[in-house]
Design a protein around this motif. Sequence first.
Motif, PDB file in Angstrom:
ATOM      1  N   CYS A 140       5.389   9.143  -1.317  1.00  0.00           N
ATOM      2  CA  CYS A 140       4.515   8.285  -0.530  1.00  0.00           C
ATOM      3  C   CYS A 140       4.544   8.771   0.905  1.00  0.00           C
ATOM      4  O   CYS A 140       5.595   9.119   1.439  1.00  0.00           O
ATOM      5  CB  CYS A 140       4.995   6.833  -0.613  1.00  0.00           C
TER       6      CYS A 140
ATOM      7  N   MET B 200       0.853  -1.184   0.000  1.00  0.00           N
ATOM      8  CA  MET B 200       0.000   0.000   0.000  1.00  0.00           C
ATOM      9  C   MET B 200       0.894   1.240   0.000  1.00  0.00           C
ATOM     10  O   MET B 200       1.999   1.238   0.548  1.00  0.00           O
ATOM     11  CB  MET B 200      -0.875   0.029   1.258  1.00  0.00           C
ATOM     12  N   HIS B 201       0.384   2.292  -0.629  1.00  0.00           N
ATOM     13  CA  HIS B 201       1.119   3.554  -0.664  1.00  0.00           C
ATOM     14  C   HIS B 201       0.122   4.700  -0.573  1.00  0.00           C
ATOM     15  O   HIS B 201      -1.091   4.491  -0.646  1.00  0.00           O
ATOM     16  CB  HIS B 201       1.911   3.693  -1.970  1.00  0.00           C
TER      17      HIS B 201
ATOM     18  N   MET C   5      11.171   6.699  -1.311  1.00  0.00           N
ATOM     19  CA  MET C   5       9.997   6.734  -2.170  1.00  0.00           C
ATOM     20  C   MET C   5       9.512   8.178  -2.279  1.00  0.00           C
ATOM     21  O   MET C   5       8.471   8.575  -1.756  1.00  0.00           O
ATOM     22  CB  MET C   5       8.910   5.839  -1.569  1.00  0.00           C
TER      23      MET C   5
ATOM     24  N   HIS D 246       8.389   4.378   3.959  1.00  0.00           N
ATOM     25  CA  HIS D 246       8.608   4.330   2.513  1.00  0.00           C
ATOM     26  C   HIS D 246       9.340   5.590   2.042  1.00  0.00           C
ATOM     27  O   HIS D 246      10.343   5.507   1.327  1.00  0.00           O
ATOM     28  CB  HIS D 246       7.278   4.202   1.777  1.00  0.00           C
TER      29      HIS D 246
ATOM     30  N   MET E  70       3.575   6.965   3.531  1.00  0.00           N
ATOM     31  CA  MET E  70       3.934   5.962   4.535  1.00  0.00           C
ATOM     32  C   MET E  70       5.373   6.307   4.909  1.00  0.00           C
ATOM     33  O   MET E  70       6.278   6.185   4.085  1.00  0.00           O
ATOM     34  CB  MET E  70       3.809   4.556   3.964  1.00  0.00           C
TER      35      MET E  70
END
Length: 406
Positions: free
Chosen positions: A356, A294-295, A366, A361, A358
């Motif tokens: 992202c 999930m992102h 990311m 991440h 998160m």
Amino acid sequence: MNDLGEFVQSRATERPDTGPARLLGSSAGRAVLVVAVLLATLVGAGGLAIAGGTTARPAELAAGAVTGAAAPSAERPEGCVAPDRRLDLYAVELPKDPVTNQVRLGYGLTPQTASYPGPTMEMIEGECLAITLHNQVPVATLEALRTDAAHPLGVSLHVHGVKYTQMSDGTTHNGSFVPPGGSRTYVWYAKPRTATSQGTAGYWWYHDHVVGGPHGTQGLRSGLFGGLVVRRQGDVRPDRTYVTAFGDRQTINLRRSAEADTCDPVNPVPGPTCIVAKKGERVEFIVIGLGDDMHTFHVHGHSWADTRTGMVEGGNKALIDNTPVIDNKTLGPGDTFGVQFIAGDSVGPGHWMLHCHMQFHSDLGMSTWMHVLDENGQMPPHGGGHAPTPPASGSPAPAGAHANHR
Ligand SMILES: [Cu+2]
């Protein structure tokens, strides 16, 4: 050379739907007018820049184009009488990932322009598109990616959102894939909205479904994917479209940290690793959930309406009041959505993070940048007058990454 006019990318090499080459015409079907399309004038002037370096976009469909209820056949879905447009797509092997040494494959409108993501496909509801996929990936590479010796070697084209028959499914169980050295034509139909059908307008993606195993996991992981946008007639066209596929290993378009943004500050060339726009341009993102995680998709300084197009048009107060305006959206595996906004709207040019949310991440890389140039196309200095120069996207940068990509 900062004028975005310099960025214009080579466009799709598309060939007109010549009569003898028609795959799918039927005498009954020809009686039905599908769309009036200028087949040979597909290359527009000016600056729609696409993440894959190229885009395959349609001509404007005639207003009031009629879609017939032609009977389906094995090759074409109901409503598609004959392809309005044809193009070639090549699956090739690209240089290995410089950081991980993973195999990289790409789709391209020519073998020389293959990339990951592949070329962005654009369709307008009512259009039927025939794509001939040529598998030029070496046999040895496909064998090395295969997880089961009984699994056939090949690549394919599987699409989300639009209509296709089993022959264009791109899977092994119905044989709709392309063996090494072979070619196969896939037909996609962007069915319009009707009283009983929701239509196909939206943000979608296409990808391999065969490399390595029956779900194409190795093909996806290697780079065989790209974005598709289906517009409704009359939709506003953006000035620029980028694809951001958020995937495993905390990657955006299979890259992370400094590899995710290689924009040249003097002559930025838009592409999978260079998101750039001039202040005031309408920028569109096709966001793809790739892999197993999930992102969230978050952009600094910009927001959009959580609708099909990222906008609420017209003066419908109830619609305006009930449509959330957001700057962060959750993305699961296989999800796609689109975002549109005006670059630098009230916030000006600058280097805006896109990442992202998160946190682990983004901390692992990311994260990338949307570079908004000023009205003259000049890249502002990174970091501004007083702020420190920002680090490369993501922190810490991996060993070997250049710390300041500007
Ligand atoms: Cu993430």
